[in-house]
Each structure stands twice: as structure tokens, then as C-alpha cells.
Write a protein that holds these residues in place. Structure first.
Motif, PDB file in Angstrom:
ATOM      1  N   ALA A 154       2.297   0.516  -1.213  1.00 39.48           N
ATOM      2  CA  ALA A 154       2.751   1.808  -1.719  1.00 39.48           C
ATOM      3  C   ALA A 154       2.878   2.791  -0.581  1.00 39.48           C
ATOM      4  O   ALA A 154       2.233   2.658   0.461  1.00 39.48           O
ATOM      5  CB  ALA A 154       1.776   2.339  -2.768  1.00 39.48           C
ATOM      6  N   VAL A 155       3.719   3.780  -0.810  1.00 43.97           N
ATOM      7  CA  VAL A 155       3.817   4.909   0.116  1.00 43.97           C
ATOM      8  C   VAL A 155       2.864   5.984  -0.384  1.00 43.97           C
ATOM      9  O   VAL A 155       2.890   6.372  -1.559  1.00 43.97           O
ATOM     10  CB  VAL A 155       5.255   5.444   0.194  1.00 43.97           C
ATOM     11  CG1 VAL A 155       5.296   6.710   1.058  1.00 43.97           C
ATOM     12  CG2 VAL A 155       6.185   4.381   0.756  1.00 43.97           C
ATOM     13  N   VAL A 156       2.006   6.457   0.524  1.00 46.06           N
ATOM     14  CA  VAL A 156       0.966   7.420   0.172  1.00 46.06           C
ATOM     15  C   VAL A 156       1.205   8.708   0.948  1.00 46.06           C
ATOM     16  O   VAL A 156       1.495   8.678   2.155  1.00 46.06           O
ATOM     17  CB  VAL A 156      -0.427   6.844   0.504  1.00 46.06           C
ATOM     18  CG1 VAL A 156      -1.517   7.891   0.277  1.00 46.06           C
ATOM     19  CG2 VAL A 156      -0.691   5.599  -0.327  1.00 46.06           C
ATOM     20  N   GLN A 157       1.111   9.832   0.234  1.00 43.34           N
ATOM     21  CA  GLN A 157       1.248  11.132   0.879  1.00 43.34           C
ATOM     22  C   GLN A 157      -0.120  11.568   1.384  1.00 43.34           C
ATOM     23  O   GLN A 157      -0.964  12.056   0.639  1.00 43.34           O
ATOM     24  CB  GLN A 157       1.795  12.166  -0.110  1.00 43.34           C
ATOM     25  CG  GLN A 157       2.037  13.546   0.508  1.00 43.34           C
ATOM     26  CD  GLN A 157       3.132  13.521   1.556  1.00 43.34           C
ATOM     27  OE1 GLN A 157       4.242  13.027   1.300  1.00 43.34           O
ATOM     28  NE2 GLN A 157       2.849  14.051   2.738  1.00 43.34           N
ATOM     29  N   SER A 158      -0.373  11.372   2.659  1.00 47.85           N
ATOM     30  CA  SER A 158      -1.661  11.741   3.240  1.00 47.85           C
ATOM     31  C   SER A 158      -1.599  13.182   3.739  1.00 47.85           C
ATOM     32  O   SER A 158      -0.514  13.768   3.841  1.00 47.85           O
ATOM     33  CB  SER A 158      -1.998  10.805   4.395  1.00 47.85           C
ATOM     34  OG  SER A 158      -1.270  11.169   5.556  1.00 47.85           O
ATOM     35  N   PRO A 159      -2.734  13.782   4.073  1.00 42.19           N
ATOM     36  CA  PRO A 159      -2.715  15.147   4.627  1.00 42.19           C
ATOM     37  C   PRO A 159      -1.894  15.260   5.900  1.00 42.19           C
ATOM     38  O   PRO A 159      -1.449  16.361   6.258  1.00 42.19           O
ATOM     39  CB  PRO A 159      -4.196  15.441   4.893  1.00 42.19           C
ATOM     40  CG  PRO A 159      -4.931  14.573   3.920  1.00 42.19           C
ATOM     41  CD  PRO A 159      -4.115  13.323   3.833  1.00 42.19           C
ATOM     42  N   ASN A 160      -1.650  14.126   6.575  1.00 42.12           N
ATOM     43  CA  ASN A 160      -0.886  14.144   7.824  1.00 42.12           C
ATOM     44  C   ASN A 160       0.526  13.590   7.660  1.00 42.12           C
ATOM     45  O   ASN A 160       1.180  13.268   8.648  1.00 42.12           O
ATOM     46  CB  ASN A 160      -1.623  13.323   8.886  1.00 42.12           C
ATOM     47  CG  ASN A 160      -2.991  13.899   9.204  1.00 42.12           C
ATOM     48  OD1 ASN A 160      -3.137  15.112   9.331  1.00 42.12           O
ATOM     49  ND2 ASN A 160      -3.990  13.031   9.306  1.00 42.12           N
ATOM     50  N   GLY A 161       0.974  13.479   6.419  1.00 45.43           N
ATOM     51  CA  GLY A 161       2.311  12.961   6.187  1.00 45.43           C
ATOM     52  C   GLY A 161       2.284  11.640   5.453  1.00 45.43           C
ATOM     53  O   GLY A 161       1.226  11.096   5.106  1.00 45.43           O
ATOM     54  N   GLU A 162       3.469  11.084   5.197  1.00 45.95           N
ATOM     55  CA  GLU A 162       3.562   9.847   4.434  1.00 45.95           C
ATOM     56  C   GLU A 162       3.079   8.662   5.253  1.00 45.95           C
ATOM     57  O   GLU A 162       3.319   8.564   6.459  1.00 45.95           O
ATOM     58  CB  GLU A 162       5.000   9.606   3.973  1.00 45.95           C
ATOM     59  CG  GLU A 162       5.430  10.507   2.829  1.00 45.95           C
ATOM     60  CD  GLU A 162       6.739  10.042   2.190  1.00 45.95           C
ATOM     61  OE1 GLU A 162       7.403   9.155   2.777  1.00 45.95           O
ATOM     62  OE2 GLU A 162       7.084  10.541   1.103  1.00 45.95           O
ATOM     63  N   VAL A 163       2.373   7.755   4.548  1.00 46.03           N
ATOM     64  CA  VAL A 163       1.890   6.519   5.147  1.00 46.03           C
ATOM     65  C   VAL A 163       2.331   5.367   4.254  1.00 46.03           C
ATOM     66  O   VAL A 163       2.145   5.413   3.030  1.00 46.03           O
ATOM     67  CB  VAL A 163       0.354   6.517   5.281  1.00 46.03           C
ATOM     68  CG1 VAL A 163      -0.128   5.192   5.868  1.00 46.03           C
ATOM     69  CG2 VAL A 163      -0.121   7.685   6.129  1.00 46.03           C
ATOM     70  N   SER A 164       2.927   4.352   4.863  1.00 48.46           N
ATOM     71  CA  SER A 164       3.297   3.142   4.133  1.00 48.46           C
ATOM     72  C   SER A 164       2.156   2.147   4.276  1.00 48.46           C
ATOM     73  O   SER A 164       1.870   1.677   5.373  1.00 48.46           O
ATOM     74  CB  SER A 164       4.594   2.560   4.703  1.00 48.46           C
ATOM     75  OG  SER A 164       4.898   1.334   4.072  1.00 48.46           O
ATOM     76  N   ILE A 165       1.490   1.841   3.158  1.00 48.91           N
ATOM     77  CA  ILE A 165       0.354   0.921   3.189  1.00 48.91           C
ATOM     78  C   ILE A 165       0.790  -0.424   2.609  1.00 48.91           C
ATOM     79  O   ILE A 165       1.110  -0.519   1.422  1.00 48.91           O
ATOM     80  CB  ILE A 165      -0.848   1.473   2.411  1.00 48.91           C
ATOM     81  CG1 ILE A 165      -1.292   2.821   3.003  1.00 48.91           C
ATOM     82  CG2 ILE A 165      -2.015   0.484   2.429  1.00 48.91           C
ATOM     83  CD1 ILE A 165      -2.474   3.454   2.284  1.00 48.91           C
ATOM     84  N   GLN A 166       0.863  -1.416   3.457  1.00 47.23           N
ATOM     85  CA  GLN A 166       1.211  -2.770   3.034  1.00 47.23           C
ATOM     86  C   GLN A 166      -0.059  -3.474   2.555  1.00 47.23           C
ATOM     87  O   GLN A 166      -1.059  -3.525   3.259  1.00 47.23           O
ATOM     88  CB  GLN A 166       1.831  -3.546   4.187  1.00 47.23           C
ATOM     89  CG  GLN A 166       3.161  -2.990   4.678  1.00 47.23           C
ATOM     90  CD  GLN A 166       4.294  -3.264   3.695  1.00 47.23           C
ATOM     91  OE1 GLN A 166       4.232  -4.225   2.912  1.00 47.23           O
ATOM     92  NE2 GLN A 166       5.330  -2.432   3.744  1.00 47.23           N
ATOM     93  N   ALA A 167      -0.027  -3.999   1.331  1.00 44.02           N
ATOM     94  CA  ALA A 167      -1.193  -4.628   0.725  1.00 44.02           C
ATOM     95  C   ALA A 167      -0.868  -6.097   0.443  1.00 44.02           C
ATOM     96  O   ALA A 167      -0.082  -6.401  -0.462  1.00 44.02           O
ATOM     97  CB  ALA A 167      -1.585  -3.907  -0.556  1.00 44.02           C
ATOM     98  N   ARG A 168      -1.461  -6.972   1.226  1.00 44.43           N
ATOM     99  CA  ARG A 168      -1.132  -8.411   1.158  1.00 44.43           C
ATOM    100  C   ARG A 168      -1.364  -9.002  -0.231  1.00 44.43           C
ATOM    101  O   ARG A 168      -0.566  -9.810  -0.709  1.00 44.43           O
ATOM    102  CB  ARG A 168      -1.986  -9.159   2.183  1.00 44.43           C
ATOM    103  CG  ARG A 168      -1.753 -10.674   2.215  1.00 44.43           C
ATOM    104  CD  ARG A 168      -2.615 -11.329   3.285  1.00 44.43           C
ATOM    105  NE  ARG A 168      -4.039 -11.158   2.988  1.00 44.43           N
ATOM    106  CZ  ARG A 168      -4.747 -12.004   2.231  1.00 44.43           C
ATOM    107  NH1 ARG A 168      -4.153 -13.051   1.678  1.00 44.43           N
ATOM    108  NH2 ARG A 168      -6.030 -11.795   2.024  1.00 44.43           N
ATOM    109  N   CYS A 169      -2.431  -8.602  -0.888  1.00 43.76           N
ATOM    110  CA  CYS A 169      -2.779  -9.199  -2.184  1.00 43.76           C
ATOM    111  C   CYS A 169      -2.331  -8.355  -3.374  1.00 43.76           C
ATOM    112  O   CYS A 169      -2.447  -8.801  -4.520  1.00 43.76           O
ATOM    113  CB  CYS A 169      -4.288  -9.423  -2.268  1.00 43.76           C
ATOM    114  SG  CYS A 169      -4.932 -10.571  -1.039  1.00 43.76           S
ATOM    115  N   GLY A 170      -1.853  -7.152  -3.121  1.00 43.67           N
ATOM    116  CA  GLY A 170      -1.331  -6.372  -4.227  1.00 43.67           C
ATOM    117  C   GLY A 170      -1.917  -4.982  -4.341  1.00 43.67           C
ATOM    118  O   GLY A 170      -2.679  -4.515  -3.478  1.00 43.67           O
ATOM    119  N   VAL A 171      -1.534  -4.307  -5.437  1.00 46.48           N
ATOM    120  CA  VAL A 171      -1.908  -2.918  -5.712  1.00 46.48           C
ATOM    121  C   VAL A 171      -2.538  -2.842  -7.096  1.00 46.48           C
ATOM    122  O   VAL A 171      -2.033  -3.448  -8.050  1.00 46.48           O
ATOM    123  CB  VAL A 171      -0.669  -1.998  -5.657  1.00 46.48           C
ATOM    124  CG1 VAL A 171      -1.036  -0.568  -6.057  1.00 46.48           C
ATOM    125  CG2 VAL A 171      -0.041  -2.031  -4.265  1.00 46.48           C
TER     126      VAL A 171
END
Length: 811
Positions: free
Chosen positions: A251-268
Motif C-alpha cells: 500500500a501507499v502510506v501518507q507518512s508525516p514526511n510524504g508518501e511511502v510505498s510499502i511493499q508487503a511480500r505476504c500481503g496486507v
């Protein structure tokens, strides 16, 4: 200019949300070796769970089994089947019932989270077959949050209006201490110590560190997560899912420092708390909210349906066919100094003696002691089309100062601020109160007059208040007995001034969520699992189908399906990783089910049986009690004026500990309230207590609501045994009892562990005539007594006929 591309991070499992369902999945996955990141959109983690009572419905849990409350899986399964009707999904029910006990044992053994039992807490609907009187509930044990360090301040505190100066109060014994603080020195000292610690915490840590209820559940889960290396990131909402080749990959996450794309090998895992504050979804799924705003949930304000929308974006489907889309609860709107409104859930005081609920027409509409969900269903049914579903909780001054009312605390806390801001209404007379609330005054006066008459008789002929075990345990048997009331849920409303608080449609959370399979995988419109996508907590559509059969049916499944989802994401099977053996659920009569019992006999003064029975129930179901009350009878034939009490225990140690508690229960220094053995120190004339071990092949004794065994005539027979005759007797009975059971059930056969060699057996009959006929028929058919059995017995034989008291689980 092109926008900057999000930075990329990698993990094995990404969990969106931070309530119990989310953190259960995170902690379990980390224990299984996965790298886990938890993202929470708010500034503090914990969600609605942090505000909740923290109770979990987990039938056959290890704490119940250790206390001797052993039941086969068929019992809770049958209860769910009857309660859920056409919404019953046996596959999901079995996934929950099989893995719930494993989940509890996993957290007990491997994490900082520990539990206390709710073995005295009944299911909501005691009239339903296979409802339990207890043993299916657990709660997080109080948690010392100091090891959380700086992360303690990221944990959402309990809802302020439910606390005392920000200090959470645990239900059960602790709450009773607070209610009795002005009446009993022991309670005053207990409360004083808690308050002093809390004030010290405020000075040193700027918030309380002794966490209870849902706050303790989140505290224990969070500490466990940190211990396993899980990252919990606040102020980090997930804004969209990432997919590749039909699989959710992060998922793409809106962090305090901007957007972060978090790749999750096993899922969300999506566990963002459902939609209690999403007007669009409420408009769609809650008919009583025609604009989406006529529903005031006590759930976390950040629960605005984010997880449901993310799931739908990947092909998931939100269930729209539940019986009720929300876990309804009466809520009062509490003005805050900043102009906002808190949503206070009324979960406790409605069952206490001396309160009724009425509509604006001045009429009662429900059993006030029923569950919050049932209470609101009744309000909806009583509300004419086009009218707002609202009600008023009515009480007198005595009730208000002892129990409080909603956000209004009992004495010595002041009433002035609540009267000034309009939250609490007051009238010196019922007419004056009715006028202040906009209630039909003559109708209210007539309603209270009728209710007071019913309260004096102890029977609610209108709505059955106090008839079920759940009603009674929510009431106040000790206070009712002290006041001479016959029903722990009913007391007169007679001394002005009178008070009222308005309640409106609200909820503790929502039921309707993403459709899932037995592994908590989100499914598409065709019922196929979406690879890499899981749902948890209230983002997962409730397995109860919109019904509410017991307290804790949100958090129990949330914790369990989080545990299941983590295993599936890790490619593991829960039975292969959890050491807890489910060995107490077989349908055979294995020796592993051997139980211990205590049979106590009290001789009572004439006319004191009712008071004694009430005291026995309070004593045997107190939070510190071990074992389980099974039978409480009063003799009818034999030695009269005797009360016979049967209690069951899983271990001899538990029986002995309870025997010690019983014998050492001394008169309190104040002399106030029941005391002594079974709370009958001022009542009984003689007392005998004897210990027994059940015949090893017999099923454990269960209450009538579970076993289906009922009297109302019970015969209690004791036979002396000759030396060397114990085992032959056990063997013969094992051979002959099945045939004899077909005529009338044998409740228990048990060998004495103290005194002369003897055994006691208890039989249930429909009537005295039935007893005579069945005994004659058994002899005529040659199936009783066991052939050769009398040769092992002495001539020391006693038979007593007894009838169940009102509190007896064996009816």
C-alpha cells in the motif's frame, strides 16, 4: 513538474489499523518470523479497542478449562446456530471456535498480554438452548504500561467520560469497590490506593500507567509487538493499495514526511475499525440514519470506513445483508467544555435496581437489563415511523448518588456541572421531571407507579426484567438483598428529586464489513479469495451476521481471526504452531474429563432459604471464587430446612483453595453485608462440606441450560461402600447407567474423598410420581440396580429429595 515518486520500503506483512484485530495479526505474524509494519492514520494507536471494556467471547478458552468449566464444541456451536438462524455459517463458526482457545494460549505463553477470566459471565440470551452461564468470556488482565516508555503517550487513553480523573476502572470487583467506597472501609482503602497511584502517575508519566479493560488489551498487544520488532507508525494513513498480477502487494502510506510505498511480500491486513463515522456508509446500511448523521457511535472518531473502501478498490465486497449493520448501544451526548460532544455508551447502570427507560410518551418499551444491542432493537421497534428513536433513563436521588447515571458519577462527585450544561435533567416531582424532558407527565407517573408495584413483588410482568442469568449478573444482588428487594434488577423509584438522561441511537462499532473466507482472506463478488488481502476487526464482516448473542463477540473473533490471518499469510497452520492441545472437547467419556465436586449442606432457620440462596449465588460467582456453582437445592423430603450446594472444580487444588476461602470468610470489621461461608454467616445453624471425585467415565456436571437435564425434583442418594468395593462399583455403574439414563438422567455419581468410604449420586425427575414410576420400571426391566452392585455396599444409605432454588443452575 512531475510529483516526486513515493519512497519504497519492504516488509512481509503490512497491517492497516491498530486495534485488537490489527495488533493480534501483527504480533502473531512477527512471532512466526515475518517482518511486520503497522500503520495508523491517527496520532495515537489503539482505535476503539482502547476505549472498550476489553471483553472477548472465546468459548472453551484455557482459563475456563482450568477452572473446571469444560464443554464440548457442540455446545457453543449449537448456541450460535440457534442465535444466528439463517445467518449461521458453520464453517466460519468452526474456524473461530477451534482457533479461539489456541489464540488465547498463544498470547499467554509467548507475549506480554495476559488475561483474566469471565467465568461467571453468562451469554446474553439465557432462554436459548445451549446458552452458557459462564466460561466463555475473558478480558485482558490489568497491564503495567511503564515498560512502553515514550510509546505510552502514543497509546490512545480510555474515553475520558468513562474514567475518574482519567483513570480507568475495571468492571467486576473493582467497580464494586468504587461504588462502595463511601460505605465500606475496605473499599475506601482499595480505591484510595488506586487513586493515589494514578495521581503519582500523572505527576511522573503525565498519564495513568495501570491500564485496565480495552486499554490493557492494547497496552499488552503493543508491548508484545515492540518486543517482536514490529513497527507501529502513527499519523500514517494508507491511501491506496498496490497490486501486481491480481495480487495485493502492499500500500501507499501518507507518512508525516510524504508518501511511502510499502511493499508487503505476504500481503496486507485491513483493520481500520469499520464505518461508525462514515456518513455515506451509514446512509447506505443504517435505516434509522436517513441522512447518514442520525447515529452517534461511541466508536473511535477516526473509524470512517477507510479499510472498506480500500478493500472495495481491490475487488472486495462489503456485506449488505446483515440483520443489523451495527453493534447498537444506547448513547448519551455529553457536552464538553470545548463545545464538542462525547458519545457515552450506557452499558452498566441500566440493569441496576431503581432505573427504568421510557419514551417521550412516558412508556417503558424494553427490559432495561437486557444487552445494549437488544435494548436498542426494542427502542427501534417501539418508535413510530417518522419519529426519532430516543429514550430517557429515569431514576431517583438514591440511585443516582449510589450508581451514577451515564457520565454523571456517583457521590461524592458533584452534580452541579451536569445540571448546568443540560446533560442531566432534574425534577422535585415526576411531573416536574417530565416537563423538563418533554415527556408525557401523566403517563410517566402511571408508568412509575406500576413499575414500583412490580418491583415490590420482584417480578417484571411487562418485560421480564431479571429473569435471565445475564440480567441478574448485570444487576446488583448484594445491594438488592441489603435493601430487602426480591429482584437484583428491580427497585422502586420513589424518593425525589428525580433525574433523567436522554439516550439516542448509537453503537459500539459496526458489523457490516468486507466478506471473507475462513482464513480472513477478503473475497470478491464471486466468493473467490483476493490473494494478499486480509480483513480484521470491524473491517471484516461479522461472523454473527448482525446478531449479538454474547458480550465480547466483536473482540473475541477480532483477536482470533487476526491470529488466523497471520498464520495463513505466513503459510502456517495454527494447530502446527500452537502448543495448546484442545484435549477437552472429545465427545467420548474419557478419563481426561474427571471432575472434582464439593457438596455442602447448610441447616437454615425457617423462612431464610430465599436470602441464603441469593447469598450463595453471590459468594460462588464472586470474582475471587474458584470453580462453578452447579446446584443449589432446598430439601423437601428427608431432613428439612437444609440447603444443599453442589460446586464443580477442574482440579483438587482448586477445590481445596475454595474450601479454604469458604471457611476463612470472616465477618468484616464493619459487620456490613453478607459474610461467612457462602455469605450465610448470620443465617446457617450447621454446615457440612464434603469433597468428591466424579466417576472417571462420567461427563462433567453442567447447568440445565447446557446439559438439558432438569428436575424439578432431585434425589440425592449416598451409599456406604465396603472395603475394596469402590472400583467394582464404578465399573458396574459404567455398565448399567446408560440404560438407566434413558428412563431418567443421572446428574452425577461421585466418590467421597473424605470421611467414611461412600459415594453420592444425584438423579433428576419430572415429579415425585415420576420418580416412583421410573424406579419401579427400572427394577421391573432388570436394568437397576446393577447386578452384583449391592454386595459392595454397606447398610449406611441416605436419600434426600430436594427442589432447586431460584439461583440453581440445575433447574
Amino acid at each position: 513538474m512531475n510529483a516526486a515518486r513515493p519512497s519504497t520500503e519492504h516488509c512481509d506483512l503490512l497491517v492497516v489499523g491498530s486495534g485488537a484485530g490489527a495488533l493480534s495479526a501483527a504480533v502473531t505474524a512477527a512471532h512466526l518470523g515475518l517482518k511486520v509494519i503497522v500503520v495508523e492514520k491517527e496520532a495515537q494507536y489503539g482505535g476503539t479497542t482502547a476505549w472498550s471494556g476489553g471483553w472477548m467471547w472465546v468459548p472453551r478458552n484455557p482459563l475456563a478449562i482450568e477452572a473446571g468449566l469444560v464443554e464440548r464444541i457442540e455446545k457453543p456451536l449449537s448456541y450460535l446456530r440457534r442465535e444466528l438462524g439463517e445467518k449461521f455459517d458453520e464453517s466460519r463458526a468452526l474456524a473461530f471456535l477451534n482457533n479461539g482457545p489456541r489464540m488465547v494460549e498463544f498470547f499467554r505463553r509467548h507475549t506480554a498480554l495476559q488475561f483474566i477470566d469471565g467465568n461467571a459471565i453468562p451469554d446474553f440470551h439465557g432462554h436459548t438452548i445451549d446458552a452458557a452461564l459462564g466460561g466463555r468470556s475473558i478480558c485482558a488482565a490489568p497491564f503495567d504500561a511503564r515498560p512502553l516508555g515514550d510509546r505510552l503517550h502514543d497509546l490512545k487513553p480510555p474515553l475520558h467520560e468513562t474514567t475518574l480523573w482519567g483513570m480507568g476502572i475495571a468492571s467486576g470487583a473493582e467497580l464494586r469497590h468504587f461504588l462502595n467506597a463511601l460505605h465500606k472501609p475496605a473499599s475506601f482503602w482499595h480505591v484510595t490506593k488506586l487513586v493515589l497511584r494514578h495521581w503519582r502517575d500523572l505527576l511522573v508519566h503525565r498519564r495513568g500507567t495501570r491500564l485496565v479493560n480495552g486499554n490493557a488489551l492494547i497496552g499488552g498487544l503493543a508491548q508484545s509487538a515492540f518486543d517482536q520488532g514490529v513497527q507501529i507508525r502513527v499519523n500514517s494513513p494508507a491511501v491506496r493499495l498496490l497490486q501486481s498480477e491480481g495480487r495485493v502487494t502492499g500500500a501507499v502510506v501518507q507518512s508525516p514526511n510524504g508518501e511511502v510505498s510499502i511493499q508487503a511480500r505476504c500481503g496486507v491486513v485491513l483493520a481500520t475499525g469499520g464505518f461508525p463515522h462514515d456518513p455515506a456508509r451509514k446512509l447506505q446500511l443504517l435505516p434509522h440514519a436517513p441522512t447518514g448523521h442520525e447515529h452517534w457511535s461511541a466508536g473511535n472518531r477516526g473509524n470512517t470506513g477507510d479499510g472498506l473502501r480500500l478493500g472495495e478498490s481491490a475487488g472486495g465486497v462489503v456485506a449488505g445483508d446483515l440483520v443489523q449493520a451495527a453493534a447498537l448501544a444506547p448513547v448519551s451526548l455529553v457536552p464538553r467544555p470545548d463545545g464538542s460532544m462525547a458519545h457515552f455508551p450506557h452499558l452498566i447502570e441500566r440493569a441496576k435496581p431503581g432505573l427504568i427507560a421510557v419514551t417521550a410518551q412516558g412508556q417503558r418499551f424494553a427490559n432495561e437489563a437486557n444487552s445494549y444491542h437488544d435494548f436498542m432493537q426494542d427502542l427501534l421497534a417501539a418508535t413510530p415511523a417518522g419519529h426519532k428513536p430516543e429514550a430517557w433513563l429515569i431514576c431517583d436521588h438514591l440511585f443516582l448518588r449510589y450508581y451514577g447515571l451515564g457520565a454523571v458519577k456517583p457521590a461524592p462527585m458533584p452534580l452541579g456541572p451536569w445540571l448546568k450544561n443540560g446533560y442531566l435533567k432534574r425534577g422535585q416531582t415526576l411531573k416536574e421531571l417530565a416537563n423538563a424532558c418533554g415527556i408525557d407527565a401523566p403517563a410517566l407517573q402511571a408508568t412509575v407507579q406500576r413499575y414500583n408495584a412490580l418491583a415490590q413483588d420482584g417480578k417484571d410482568l411487562d418485560f421480564g426484567k431479571g429473569e435471565t442469568p445475564y440480567n441478574r449478573i448485570q444487576g446488583d444482588a448484594i445491594n438488592a438483598t441489603r435493601r430487602g428487594l426480591r429482584n437484583p434488577c428491580m427497585g422502586p423509584i420513589e424518593r425525589g428529586p428525580f433525574y433523567a438522561v436522554k439516550v439516542v441511537m448509537g453503537s459500539l462499532g459496526t458489523f457490516a464489513g468486507l466478506r471473507v473466507n475462513d482464513h480472513a482472506q477478503v473475497t470478491d463478488a464471486h466468493g473467490l479469495a483476493i490473494p494478499g488481502l486480509y480483513a480484521g476487526g470491524n473491517d471484516l464482516s461479522s461472523m454473527m451476521g448482525g446478531h449479538y448473542p454474547a458480550g465480547g463477540i466483536t473482540l473475541g473473533p477480532a483477536m482470533t481471526f487476526g491470529f488466523i490471518a497471520a498464520h495463513h499469510a505466513a503459510g502456517r497452520d495454527p494447530p502446527s504452531t500452537c502448543e495448546y492441545p484442545i484435549t477437552h472437547t472429545s465427545t467420548d467419556n474419557s478419563k481426561a474429563q474427571t471432575m472434582y465436586y464439593e457438596l455442602a449442606t447448610m441447616t437454615l432457620p425457617f423462612g431464610s432459604a430465599g436470602q441464603a440462596a441469593t447469598n450463595v449465588q453471590a459468594f460462588a460467582t464472586a470474582p475471587e471464587a474458584q470453580g462453578e456453582l452447579l446446584g443449589c437445592w432446598f430439601t423437601d423430603i428427608g431432613v428439612l430446612n437444609q440447603m444443599i450446594v453442589l460446586r464443580g472444580f477442574a482440579t483438587l487444588e482448586a477445590l481445596q483453595a475454595e474450601r479454604e476461602r469458604t471457611q476463612q470468610s470472616a465477618r468484616p470489621e464493619t459487620g456490613d453485608g453478607p459474610w461467612g461461608p457462602f455469605g450465610c454467616g448470620e443465617i446457617f445453624q450447621t454446615l457440612e462440606q464434603h469433597s468428591y471425585k466424579g466417576f472417571p467415565w462420567m461427563k462433567p456436571v453442567r447447568p440445565s441450560a447446557e446439559s438439558g437435564i432438569t428436575g424439578p425434583v432431585y434425589e440425592i442418594r449416598t451409599y456406604g461402600i465396603q472395603t475394596g468395593g469402590v472400583q467394582p462399583t464404578i465399573d458396574l455403574w459404567e455398565q448399567y447407567v446408560p440404560a438407566r439414563d434413558k428412563l431418567s438422567p443421572c446428574v452425577v455419581a461421585m466418590v467421597a474423598l473424605d470421611g467414611p468410604l461412600r459415594f453420592t449420586n444425584i438423579w433428576a425427575y419430572d415429579s415425585l410420581n415420576a420418580r416412583s414410576q421410573i424406579r419401579g420400571e427400572a427394577v421391573a426391566q432388570g436394568i437397576w440396580p446393577p447386578k452384583g452392585g449391592p454386595a459392595h455396599l454397606s447398610t449406611n444409605m441416605v436419600s434426600t429429595i430436594a427442589m432447586p432454588t431460584a439461583v440453581s443452575p440445575l433447574k
